[in-house]
Design an enzyme around this catalytic site. Structure first.
Site, PDB file in Angstrom:
ATOM      1  N   VAL A   1       0.852  -1.199   0.000  1.00  0.00           N
ATOM      2  CA  VAL A   1       0.000   0.000   0.000  1.00  0.00           C
ATOM      3  C   VAL A   1       0.883   1.244   0.000  1.00  0.00           C
ATOM      4  O   VAL A   1       0.913   2.014  -0.940  1.00  0.00           O
ATOM      5  CB  VAL A   1      -0.973   0.005   1.200  1.00  0.00           C
ATOM      6  CG1 VAL A   1      -1.770   1.306   1.228  1.00  0.00           C
ATOM      7  CG2 VAL A   1      -1.919  -1.184   1.107  1.00  0.00           C
TER       8      VAL A   1
ATOM      9  N   ASN B   1       1.087  -2.423   8.778  1.00  0.00           N
ATOM     10  CA  ASN B   1       1.804  -2.317  10.039  1.00  0.00           C
ATOM     11  C   ASN B   1       1.675  -3.584  10.876  1.00  0.00           C
ATOM     12  O   ASN B   1       2.610  -3.992  11.547  1.00  0.00           O
ATOM     13  CB  ASN B   1       1.281  -1.103  10.812  1.00  0.00           C
ATOM     14  CG  ASN B   1       2.314  -0.570  11.769  1.00  0.00           C
ATOM     15  OD1 ASN B   1       2.294  -0.889  12.937  1.00  0.00           O
ATOM     16  ND2 ASN B   1       3.247   0.215  11.241  1.00  0.00           N
TER      17      ASN B   1
ATOM     18  N   GLU C   1      32.749  26.769  14.123  1.00  0.00           N
ATOM     19  CA  GLU C   1      32.956  25.683  15.081  1.00  0.00           C
ATOM     20  C   GLU C   1      32.762  26.069  16.554  1.00  0.00           C
ATOM     21  O   GLU C   1      32.248  25.257  17.338  1.00  0.00           O
ATOM     22  CB  GLU C   1      34.369  25.117  14.907  1.00  0.00           C
ATOM     23  CG  GLU C   1      34.583  24.431  13.579  1.00  0.00           C
ATOM     24  CD  GLU C   1      36.051  24.099  13.344  1.00  0.00           C
ATOM     25  OE1 GLU C   1      36.382  22.907  13.380  1.00  0.00           O
ATOM     26  OE2 GLU C   1      36.851  25.040  13.135  1.00  0.00           O
TER      27      GLU C   1
ATOM     28  N   PHE D   1      30.603  20.047   7.044  1.00  0.00           N
ATOM     29  CA  PHE D   1      30.945  19.893   8.466  1.00  0.00           C
ATOM     30  C   PHE D   1      32.289  19.202   8.694  1.00  0.00           C
ATOM     31  O   PHE D   1      32.519  18.627   9.751  1.00  0.00           O
ATOM     32  CB  PHE D   1      29.844  19.127   9.210  1.00  0.00           C
ATOM     33  CG  PHE D   1      28.463  19.598   8.896  1.00  0.00           C
ATOM     34  CD1 PHE D   1      28.066  20.884   9.238  1.00  0.00           C
ATOM     35  CD2 PHE D   1      27.559  18.779   8.237  1.00  0.00           C
ATOM     36  CE1 PHE D   1      26.789  21.337   8.933  1.00  0.00           C
ATOM     37  CE2 PHE D   1      26.286  19.220   7.922  1.00  0.00           C
ATOM     38  CZ  PHE D   1      25.896  20.506   8.266  1.00  0.00           C
TER      39      PHE D   1
ATOM     40  N   ARG E   1      44.739  19.490  18.431  1.00  0.00           N
ATOM     41  CA  ARG E   1      43.741  20.492  18.839  1.00  0.00           C
ATOM     42  C   ARG E   1      43.068  20.083  20.150  1.00  0.00           C
ATOM     43  O   ARG E   1      42.753  20.936  20.982  1.00  0.00           O
ATOM     44  CB  ARG E   1      42.714  20.737  17.737  1.00  0.00           C
ATOM     45  CG  ARG E   1      41.766  21.887  18.068  1.00  0.00           C
ATOM     46  CD  ARG E   1      40.863  22.257  16.908  1.00  0.00           C
ATOM     47  NE  ARG E   1      41.482  23.178  15.970  1.00  0.00           N
ATOM     48  CZ  ARG E   1      41.460  24.511  16.081  1.00  0.00           C
ATOM     49  NH1 ARG E   1      40.879  25.087  17.124  1.00  0.00           N
ATOM     50  NH2 ARG E   1      42.028  25.270  15.173  1.00  0.00           N
TER      51      ARG E   1
ATOM     52  N   GLN F   1      34.908  20.072   0.194  1.00  0.00           N
ATOM     53  CA  GLN F   1      35.453  21.253   0.855  1.00  0.00           C
ATOM     54  C   GLN F   1      36.894  21.501   0.432  1.00  0.00           C
ATOM     55  O   GLN F   1      37.491  22.494   0.853  1.00  0.00           O
ATOM     56  CB  GLN F   1      35.430  21.052   2.379  1.00  0.00           C
ATOM     57  CG  GLN F   1      34.045  20.910   2.980  1.00  0.00           C
ATOM     58  CD  GLN F   1      34.089  20.462   4.431  1.00  0.00           C
ATOM     59  OE1 GLN F   1      33.534  19.441   4.776  1.00  0.00           O
ATOM     60  NE2 GLN F   1      34.738  21.221   5.293  1.00  0.00           N
TER      61      GLN F   1
ATOM     62  N   PHE G   1       4.830   8.096  15.942  1.00  0.00           N
ATOM     63  CA  PHE G   1       5.071   6.940  15.072  1.00  0.00           C
ATOM     64  C   PHE G   1       6.026   7.252  13.930  1.00  0.00           C
ATOM     65  O   PHE G   1       6.974   6.522  13.672  1.00  0.00           O
ATOM     66  CB  PHE G   1       3.718   6.456  14.504  1.00  0.00           C
ATOM     67  CG  PHE G   1       3.821   5.278  13.585  1.00  0.00           C
ATOM     68  CD1 PHE G   1       3.787   3.994  14.097  1.00  0.00           C
ATOM     69  CD2 PHE G   1       3.953   5.433  12.215  1.00  0.00           C
ATOM     70  CE1 PHE G   1       3.882   2.888  13.262  1.00  0.00           C
ATOM     71  CE2 PHE G   1       4.054   4.346  11.371  1.00  0.00           C
ATOM     72  CZ  PHE G   1       4.018   3.070  11.900  1.00  0.00           C
TER      73      PHE G   1
END
EC number: 1.17.1.4
Length: 1331
Positions: free
Chosen positions: A258, A350, A1261, A798, A880, A767, A336
């Site tokens: 469905v 379901n 950042e 990111f 870092r 990047q 749900f």
């Protein structure tokens, strides 16, 4: 048998498809066949909403046109016969934006823009159904949409202007109920708004496109059976029950579909093939809703959205006692899935899917719902009980039977019902445990007549607690029954230590917690029914445990400094200018890599990756792959013309040769004519292995001495002396989990060979254009100057596309070289997550010495990170982390060491913060333990140890322009910290099972690449004779607004409007040798380069300006041209005075620091581990902001990404090193409902930064770590819970990151957790390991 024609409409135009393939999704058809690329592929599993479109159809049962949103990535085109599809392109364009598109763009709700079209269509669909929605309806509309950039606030704030109940006025003051007025601080004056709602076009529902008249005319025409035949699958659309039952009798193995929300995923991700699919969605009996004497019967094809609306109507009009079950179903449906799934997923599907973690099946089972099953000639009704699911994914249905309907019963007098679910995230998440619970009392008593406790997530099927419940019959509803049930459930609902899904103790504890909540809820209702004398009174401190999750209306404030009154109106620096591509992103016109039109002879590539963590490759068999239609070739290391070695340190390979070192290691690639054929062929490649010992976890690496390079160390002061003088010494360890980047646009490359001199052009989502260029050139054996890399924009990065994007690009370049044809590949989400690595997990072992006053005098921390199978950027990331191990605190005697673990996992890489957040979390962790041990308020201890202006850091850099104390004091004041701390303490005294926590956290983040030579930026400026300017610079646009800021910089420098300046793309043939767009430094570096180039142009124009002082600009430009003066200039900048030596602990690694402070308040549910973020106040120093809208967007976006890192996002790896969490269904990033209910961001005023362009500061950042204020607020709340149950207030406990519901619940030790302690046998392998 001939196939039928598929007829549907797209954006008002009729589409007739003569060769509809059931395996083709609407998304593929829109993008590839119709060229409508506004609809995006984000995940392919209906979990992110990037592909959302609106479907309109005439509903014959309701006799009306209905509109609903769907996920185009799951919708088969064969299901769309006689419907109308509306995509983002169909509602407006940049010439005439629809109000929905305009508002998301102008309210700064689009950053990278990849999720924007889907969000636009979710909102548009809501407005088509509800032109004046409530704020709650608007928020609910986005349960199926994700965004990784914005932090959601600007999207919601922009769209709340459509709401009828106090829609946000954006601070214009026209709304007496304005959220900003309600929560306004007295300490700071209100800023101008980031946007003005008065400028928005009003929504006019009468002007929306009409439903196609041709489809409307068909409403009375009988529907006929349809047949569509594809390459491998046949689809039959049955129109009558008789046809369906005949088909099922003839083809009992046929799959009924469905909504395709389950089968679609099985076919795509589990490689299942169903040759015959039957769609029963048109059959009236399967769509009927019948109100019977005992309950409401829903046809099995009824979508869950219809079930939801019918039950809501009944709950509103029927007596409360009659709708107990209905309210339980509604509570499950509430969380749900998103609207896109609930609109199409059927109630029958379901049930029949028989998922062991179904949200609804435990509820139906506990309620005693009746199911009607039919086949040709038979009909039977069964009650859904413990016998209905005989095994994993099995039901009682015979092969030829179908589910006709389910009857959800009315509840009786004396019957009570509750439903429960706990997941990693409230919205649209798969449950860890679900439950339906029902009790029926003997009339007028509190004696149990019937008790049903049903669970999902506790076995391989939905189960009922059959051993526990019969023992409770005829017992009274009291403490004794509670103890009996909890003991019984703990005994009955066991899970093996290696149970799929893991979290064994948590899941077992949840079953008891759920029952306790049910027990209290019933007790409360019995009290209201005047049966209190029999059952006893509910302890008022327990009452909040019964409350369902409620969210208060959101309230947001954004404060920033206005530009000076004398600033020219054309000077846009410092103004909240919307992202320059926002309108294009909102209309679907913005072009991303995979949106570039296909070349005529283009091929597709799919990667073939290792399924073993460490093994020798013994054979590769491509015979099955070659049988797939459209197969062209299979590439391996043998095909590489020059160097197979690649990566930053040449320790990687283009393709693995002889040996693989992680699951996901690229072994080869299949090239074929279409993506689908390439994928099928890739799956057909069979590889055999000889396994070798694998190292998976940090602990494995430590045990095996498996590290990259030597130990990194920073040391200052006399550690031995410091510890000897300390009053107290605390030792401990902290584990910080990794994080997936989850950029909405996965890695994508198109490689186009030019056919001469080895030239090649690559369109890449990266990047790092320079490394993409050099890695490809090296692999092909050509000079860099033959390779051009072009980047228009990325759908998020990111850090994940700083180096790891090259593994895809290099393979594509080889394919294009080998075939001589353009080749394209956009990774599927599961491939991207498997291959590209993420944030480094860290393990820290610390020892801190301090005085009774809370002053820290000595610190030693050993850091270990999981680097994966190659070094990549791991060393710089660890450096870092060591630079940030102090966070904001002066520690006289300190030693930090770092080791990078070499493991058999995909190489981990850069991720926003680059090791800084890990180092700082460790610092704040031991700092909080110092405060607890001393019995002092944490905020006092933090302030006491904080650096001062002019102090030297532990790496001997002097702090100048140290604004952190200002940020701290302002945040303490604006958050009303001290008053709210008292309120939290009061709440915790009055509530036993809900606790609140409050925490304030600072951050100090160093700005620069720590590799000095990377701190360079360049620009190229062309001025054309019409006065228009084409600007190019070395940075790439990934949503952070860099291009917008660069245009603002050029606009001020040249003193011309931004409308005259255009940035087209970033490419290696305009600005060479660029540094990656990373380290938050791109605006600083490239901005200065842009400024220098503009100054060169201005100097050349100076003589012409003197001749014509009044201009205009165009006249100066034309005069320069006619005088043969160059109107093109480059600009270059390098950051001065950088360079640090670990040997001597001297030199400056950073150009300057960004500072910020956040205060957050949370509320946890001690019984389930759930939490809600009540409020966050942030004060951030971004210098003199180049663009407050973009900077606030970065602060909020980084914070919410940090919220995911510290509280939600959890990677699960098997003990064999295979990633379990490969998509949005299993890996949860924050959703719209995850953000703080009150979210207040203030940019510090009057703090110009003399070290960057126009006195600005980096912002990408630094704010991410501030989300740890949520983590520590959660820890504060847990401490309150533990104190309630006998824990000493000064007792320390370990809480690793992320603070997921599992960790929160397990840390709230109580009588339920002690019943569920699960031992792990020595040789037992758990489902997942802590890497």
């Amino acid at each position: 048998m001939t196939a039928d024609e598929l007829v549907f409409f797209v954006n008002g135009k009729k589409v007739v498809e003569k060769n509809a393939d059931p395996e083709t999704t609407l998304l593929v058809y829109l993008r590839r066949k119709l060229g409508l690329c506004g609809t995006k592929l984000g995940c392919g599993e209906g979990g992110c909403g990037a592909c959302t479109v609106m479907i309109s159809k005439y509903d014959r049962l309701q006799n009306k046109i209905v509109h609903f949103s769907v996920n185009a990535c799951l919708a088969p085109i064969c299901s769309l016969h006689h419907v109308a599809v509306t995509t983002v392109e169909g509602i407006g364009n940049t010439q005439k934006l629809h109000p929905v598109q305009e508002r998301i763009a102008r309210s700064h709700g689009s950053q990278c823009g990849f999720c924007t079209p889907g969000i636009v269509m979710s909102m548009y669909t809501l407005l088509r159904n509800q032109p004046e929605p409530t704020v709650e309806e608007i928020e609910n509309a986005f349960q199926g949409n994700l965004c990784r950039c914005t932090g959601y606030r600007p999207i919601l704030q922009g769209f709340r202007t459509f709401a009828k109940d106090g829609g946000c006025c954006g601070g214009s003051g026209n709304n007496p109920n304005c959220c900003m007025n309600q929560t306004k601080d007295q300490t700071v004056s209100l800023s101008p708004s980031l946007f003005n709602p008065e400028d928005f076009k009003p929504l006019d529902p009468t002007q929306e496109p009409i439903f196609p008249p041709e489809l409307l005319r068909l409403k009375d025409t009988p529907q006929k059976k349809l047949r569509f035949e594809g390459e491998r699958v046949t689809w039959i659309q049955a129109s009558t029950m008789e046809e369906l039952l005949d088909l099922k009798a003839q083809h009992p193995d046929a799959k009924l579909v469905v909504g395709n929300t389950e089968i679609g995923i099985e076919m795509k991700f589990k490689n299942m093939l169903f040759p015959l699919i039957v769609c029963p969605a048109w059959i009236p009996e399967l769509n009927s809703v019948v109100h019977g004497p005992e309950g409401i019967s829903f046809g099995a094809s009824c979508p869950l959205s219809l079930v939801e609306s019918v039950l809501a109507e009944e709950i509103a009009k029927l007596p409360e006692q009659k709708t107990e079950v209905f309210r339980g179903v509604m509570e499950q449906l509430r969380w749900f899935a998103g609207k896109q799934v609930k609109s199409v997923a059927s109630i029958g599907g379901n049930i029949i899917t028989a998922s062991p973690i179904s949200d609804l099946n435990p509820v139906f089972m506990a309620s005693g719902a009746k199911l009607t099953l039919v086949s040709r000639g038979t009909r039977r009704t069964v009650r859904m009980d413990h016998t209905f699911f005989p095994g994993y994914r099995k039901t009682l249905l015979r092969p030829e039977e179908i589910l006709l309907s389910i009857e959800i019963p009315y509840s009786k007098e004396g019957e009570f019902f509750s439903a429960f679910k706990q997941a990693s995230r409230r919205e649209d998440d798969i449950a860890k445990v679900t439950s339906g619970m029902r009790v029926l009392f003997k009339p007028g008593t509190i004696e149990v007549q019937e008790l049903s406790l049903c669970f999902g997530g506790m076995a391989d099927r939905t189960i009922s607690a059959l051993k526990t419940t019969p023992k409770q019959l005829s017992k009274s509803w009291n403490e004794e029954l509670l103890q009996s049930v909890c003991a019984g459930l703990a005994e009955e609902l066991q899970l093996a230590p290696d149970a799929p899904g893991g979290m064994v103790e948590f899941r077992r504890t949840l079953t008891l917690s759920f029952f306790f909540k049910f027990y209290l809820t019933v007790l409360q209702k019995l009290g209201r029914a005047d049966l209190e004398d029999m059952c006893g009174k509910l302890d008022p401190t327990f009452a909040s445990a019964t409350l369902l999750f409620q969210k208060d209306p959101p309230a947001n404030v954004q404060l920033f400094q206005e530009v000076p009154k004398d600033q020219s109106e054309e000077d846009m620096v410092g103004r909240p200018l919307p992202h320059l591509a926002a309108n294009m992103q909102a209309s679907g016109e913005a072009v991303y890599c995979d949106d570039i039109p296909r070349y005529e002879n283009e091929l597709s590539l799919r990667l073939v990756t290792s399924t073993r963590a460490h093994a020798k490759i013994t054979s590769i068999d491509t015979s099955e792959a070659k049988k797939v239609p459209g197969f062209v070739c299979f590439l391996t290391a043998e095909d590489v013309p020059n160097s197979n070695a690649t990566g930053l340190f040449n320790d990687e390979t283009v393709f693995a040769k002889d040996e693989v070192t992680c699951v996901g290691h690229i072994i080869g690639a299949v090239v074929a004519d279409t993506p689908e054929h390439a994928q099928r062929a890739a799956r057909g490649v069979k590889i055999t292995y000889e396994d070798l010992p694998a190292i998976i976890t940090i602990q494995d690496a430590i045990n095996n001495n498996s590290f990259y390079g030597s130990e990194i160390k920073i040391e200052k002061g006399d550690l031995k002396k410091g510890f000897s003088e300390a009053d107290n010494v605390v030792s401990g360890e902290l584990y910080i989990g990794g994080q997936e980047h989850f950029y909405l646009e996965t890695n994508c490359t198109i490689a186009v060979p030019k056919g001469e001199a080895g030239e090649m052009e690559l369109f890449v989502s990266t990047q790092n254009t320079m490394k993409t260029q050099s890695f490809v050139a090296k692999m092909l054996g050509v000079p860099d100057n033959r390779i051009v890399v072009r980047v228009k924009r990325m759908g998020g990065g990111f850090g994940g596309k700083e180096t790891r994007s090259t593994v895809v690009s290099t393979a594509l370049a080889l394919a294009a070289h080998k075939t001589g044809r353009p080749v394209r590949c956009m990774l599927d989400r599961d491939e991207d997550m498997l291959i590209t690595g993420g944030r480094h997990p860290f393990l820290a072992k610390y020892k801190v010495g301090f005085m009774k006053t809370g002053t820290v005098v000595a610190l030693e921390v050993a850091h270990f990170s999981n680097g994966g199978n190659t070094e990549d950027l791991s060393r710089s990331i660890m450096e870092r982390a060591l630079f940030h191990m102090d966070n904001a605190y002066k520690i006289p005697n300190i030693r930090g060491t770092g080791r990078i673990c070499k493991t058999n996992l995909p190489s981990n890489t850069a991720f926003r913060g680059f090791g800084g957040p890990q180092g700082m979390l460790i610092a704040e962790y031991w700092m909080s333990e110092v405060a607890i041990t001393c019995g002092l308020p944490a905020e006092e201890v933090r302030r006491k140890n904080m650096y001062k202006e002019g102090d030297l850091t532990h790496f001997n850099q002097k702090l100048e322009g140290f604004t952190l104390p200002r940020c701290w004091d302002e945040c303490i004041a604006s958050s009303q910290y001290l008053a709210r701390k008292r309120e939290v303490e009061k709440f915790n005294r009055e509530n036993c099972w809900k606790k609140r926590g409050l925490c304030i956290i600072p951050t100090k983040f160093g700005i620069s690449f720590t590799l000095p030579f990377l701190n360079q930026g360049g620009a190229l400026v062309h001025v054309y004779t019409d006065g228009s300017v084409l600007l190019t610079h070395g940075g790439t646009e990934m949503g952070q607004g860099l291009h917008t800021k660069m245009v603002q910089v050029a606009s001020r420098a040249l003193k011309i409007p931004t409308s005259k300046i255009h940035i087209s793309e970033t490419s290696t043939n305009t600005v060479p040798n660029t540094s990656p767009t990373a380290a938050s430094a791109s605006a600083d570096l490239n901005g200065q380069g842009v400024y220098e180039a503009c100054q060169t142009i201005l100097k050349r124009l100076e003589p012409f300006k003197k001749k014509k002082p009044t201009g205009p600009w165009e006249a100066w430009v034309m005069d320069a041209y006619t005088s043969a003066v160059s109107l093109s200039a480059t600009g270059f900048y390098k950051t001065p005075n950088l360079g640090y030596s670990f040997e001597t602990n001297s030199g400056n690694p950073f150009h300057y620091f960004s500072y910020g402070v956040a205060c957050s308040e949370v509320e946890i549910d001690c019984l389930t581990g759930d939490h809600k973020n009540l409020r966050t106040d942030i004060v951030m120093d971004v210098g003199s902001s180049l663009n407050p809208a973009i900077d606030i967007g970065q602060v909020e976006g980084a914070f919410v990404q940090g919220l995911g890192l510290f509280t939600m996002e959890e990677l699960h790896y098997s003990p064999e090193g295979s990633l379990h969490t490969r998509g949005p269904s299993t890996y949860k990033i924050p959703a719209f409902g995850s953000i703080p209910i009150e979210f207040r961001v203030s940019l510090l005023r009057d703090c110009p930064n003399k070290r960057a362009i126009y006195a600005s500061k980096a912002v990408g950042e630094p704010p991410l770590f501030l989300a740890s204020s949520i983590f520590f607020a959660i820890k504060d709340a847990i401490r309150a819970a533990r104190a309630q149950h006998g824990d000493n207030a000064k007792q320390l406990f370990q809480l690793d990151s992320p603070a997921t519901p599992e960790k929160i619940r397990n840390a709230c030790v109580d009588q339920f957790t002690t019943l569920c302690v699960t031992g792990v046998p020595e040789n037992c392998k758990s489902w997942s390991v802590r890497i």
